[in-house]
Design a protein around this motif. Structure first.
Motif, PDB file in Angstrom:
ATOM      1  N   TYR A 251      28.620   0.988 -21.649  1.00 22.45           N
ATOM      2  CA  TYR A 251      27.679   0.214 -20.834  1.00 22.45           C
ATOM      3  C   TYR A 251      26.657  -0.493 -21.728  1.00 22.45           C
ATOM      4  O   TYR A 251      26.460  -1.710 -21.635  1.00 22.45           O
ATOM      5  CB  TYR A 251      27.005   1.174 -19.857  1.00 22.45           C
ATOM      6  N   LEU A 252      26.031   0.285 -22.635  1.00 26.00           N
ATOM      7  CA  LEU A 252      25.006  -0.288 -23.501  1.00 26.00           C
ATOM      8  C   LEU A 252      25.604  -1.302 -24.471  1.00 26.00           C
ATOM      9  O   LEU A 252      25.070  -2.398 -24.657  1.00 26.00           O
ATOM     10  CB  LEU A 252      24.316   0.844 -24.278  1.00 26.00           C
TER      11      LEU A 252
ATOM     12  N   TRP B  84      26.340  -4.642 -22.866  1.00 27.55           N
ATOM     13  CA  TRP B  84      25.168  -5.509 -22.670  1.00 27.55           C
ATOM     14  C   TRP B  84      24.748  -6.151 -23.984  1.00 27.55           C
ATOM     15  O   TRP B  84      24.257  -7.276 -24.010  1.00 27.55           O
ATOM     16  CB  TRP B  84      24.009  -4.720 -22.064  1.00 27.55           C
ATOM     17  N   PHE B  85      24.917  -5.428 -25.074  1.00 28.58           N
ATOM     18  CA  PHE B  85      24.626  -5.992 -26.388  1.00 28.58           C
ATOM     19  C   PHE B  85      25.519  -7.214 -26.621  1.00 28.58           C
ATOM     20  O   PHE B  85      25.066  -8.274 -27.051  1.00 28.58           O
ATOM     21  CB  PHE B  85      24.867  -4.920 -27.456  1.00 28.58           C
TER      22      PHE B  85
ATOM     23  N   LEU C  90      26.889  -9.025 -24.267  1.00 26.80           N
ATOM     24  CA  LEU C  90      26.486 -10.101 -23.358  1.00 26.80           C
ATOM     25  C   LEU C  90      25.262 -10.854 -23.900  1.00 26.80           C
ATOM     26  O   LEU C  90      25.160 -12.078 -23.728  1.00 26.80           O
ATOM     27  CB  LEU C  90      26.189  -9.554 -21.961  1.00 26.80           C
ATOM     28  N   GLY C  91      24.333 -10.135 -24.567  1.00 30.87           N
ATOM     29  CA  GLY C  91      23.211 -10.803 -25.212  1.00 30.87           C
ATOM     30  C   GLY C  91      23.702 -11.816 -26.244  1.00 30.87           C
ATOM     31  O   GLY C  91      23.192 -12.932 -26.330  1.00 30.87           O
TER      32      GLY C  91
ATOM     33  N   LEU D  68      30.824  -6.324 -14.947  1.00 31.26           N
ATOM     34  CA  LEU D  68      29.657  -6.942 -15.598  1.00 31.26           C
ATOM     35  C   LEU D  68      30.048  -8.265 -16.247  1.00 31.26           C
ATOM     36  O   LEU D  68      29.347  -9.264 -16.141  1.00 31.26           O
ATOM     37  CB  LEU D  68      29.074  -6.003 -16.654  1.00 31.26           C
TER      38      LEU D  68
END
Lengths: 115, 207
Positions: B28-29, B32-33, B35-36, B184
């Motif tokens: 999950y984390l 998101w990294f 996606l940044g 996501l």
């Protein structure tokens, strides 16, 4: 939960009453944000399609609508409003911060110099 | 004895099955990294497009090519596919695996519909004289919108792979984070499209 967890075992049982209540509420929130997004998108298309709205107003208006819609996506559809998402928020907002600088720099460097 | 224990072992459904294991939380984390980083990738493509969009040379420009009705349909398809993937995650948290699979298939179907429209769109533009190297505008446009389309294609293939691989397994602590990160990714594709329809198409026609 036992110390040894078999991650490939099918998950059994129902969610707790509390979770079920939360999921029901979430369903409603998500549907409302979807309707809002449809409305925002239609407004953006209409303000460009209609001749009655001057483009001096329409351009900042649709950029504002896009910002609102993306915030809805991130915070509701992608659950960035939940607890324990501090790192997620940091990553996405730093990404957006650098992206904004990149867009501004490229627009000015290429656009102003060449055209 | 050990075999019996393995047979009887059952996991009960946690409230957030995608974040119930360390591996799930890391996925999950880490996602998101990623996606940044994707945000910055698309930021540079948007910047390039905005800098070059008035360089049309002798080729057709944005106002000659774009049609609002086609873009509106594509936007609605992608927005609806975002909602179906939200439904998929809600069904996952309810422990309704069948519901998860059905809504994910619906998402894939809408994604394919979007791709069909985009291929039709590019085909039309090509026949109206907009090749990839016709003008600076053409290259910037095809790169930006094409990269987004490639993301949609990758998302479709990714979700289809998950759906086929886990068609019979039931919801587990292994596949819950996989479906969740795929969703996501799918939402992120929609986020990028919001900027594309605003900056490329609406500004191209109205600005």
């Amino acid at each position: 939960m036992s110390s040894h967890v078999d991650p490939s075992a099918p998950l059994q049982g129902e969610p707790t009453k509390n979770t079920q209540r939360k999921l029901k509420k979430e369903m409603r929130t998500q549907l409302v944000s979807f309707v809002l997004m449809i409305f925002i998108t239609s407004m953006a298309f209409l303000s460009i399609a209609s001749d009655a709205i001057p483009s001096g107003f329409a351009i900042p208006f649709i950029l504002l609508l896009a910002a609102i819609q993306v915030t809805l996506q991130l915070y509701f559809f992608m659950h960035m409003n939940e607890k324990g998402t501090a790192w997620v928020n940091i990553m996405i907002w730093s990404g957006l911060f650098i992206a904004v600088l990149t867009v501004a720099a490229l627009m000015l460097l290429i656009g102003v110099v060449k055209y | 004895m050990a075999e019996n224990e393995a047979m009887e072992q059952q996991q009960t459904l946690p409230p957030n099955p995608e974040k119930a294991t360390l591996e799930g939380r890391n996925k999950y984390l880490g996602f998101w990294f990623f996606l940044g980083g994707e945000t910055v990738l698309f930021g540079s493509l948007f910047g390039t497009y905005l800098g070059l969009r008035s360089g049309v040379l002798d080729g057709p420009g944005p106002a000659d090519l774009f049609h609002l009705d086609l873009v509106f349909i594509m936007t609605m398809i992608l927005l609806t596919s975002s909602l179906t993937s939200v439904f998929a995650v809600i069904n996952m948290k309810r422990g309704n695996y069948k519901g998860l699979l059905i809504w994910m298939w619906a998402t894939v179907a809408l994604g394919v519909a979007f791709l069909v429209f985009e291929i039709y769109e590019f085909y039309e533009y090509y026949h109206q004289g907009l090749g990839f190297s016709t003008s600076a505008f053409a290259s910037a446009f095809y790169t930006l919108v094409g990269t987004h389309g490639a993301h949609v294609l990758f998302g479709v293939l990714w979700i289809t792979t998950l759906l086929i691989r886990y068609r019979k397994s039931g919801l587990t602590l292994t596949n819950a984070p996989k479906f969740y990160t795929a969703v996501l990714y799918w939402h992120f594709i929609d986020v990028v499209w919001v900027f594309i329809f605003t900056v490329v198409y609406l500004l191209g026609i109205g600005g």
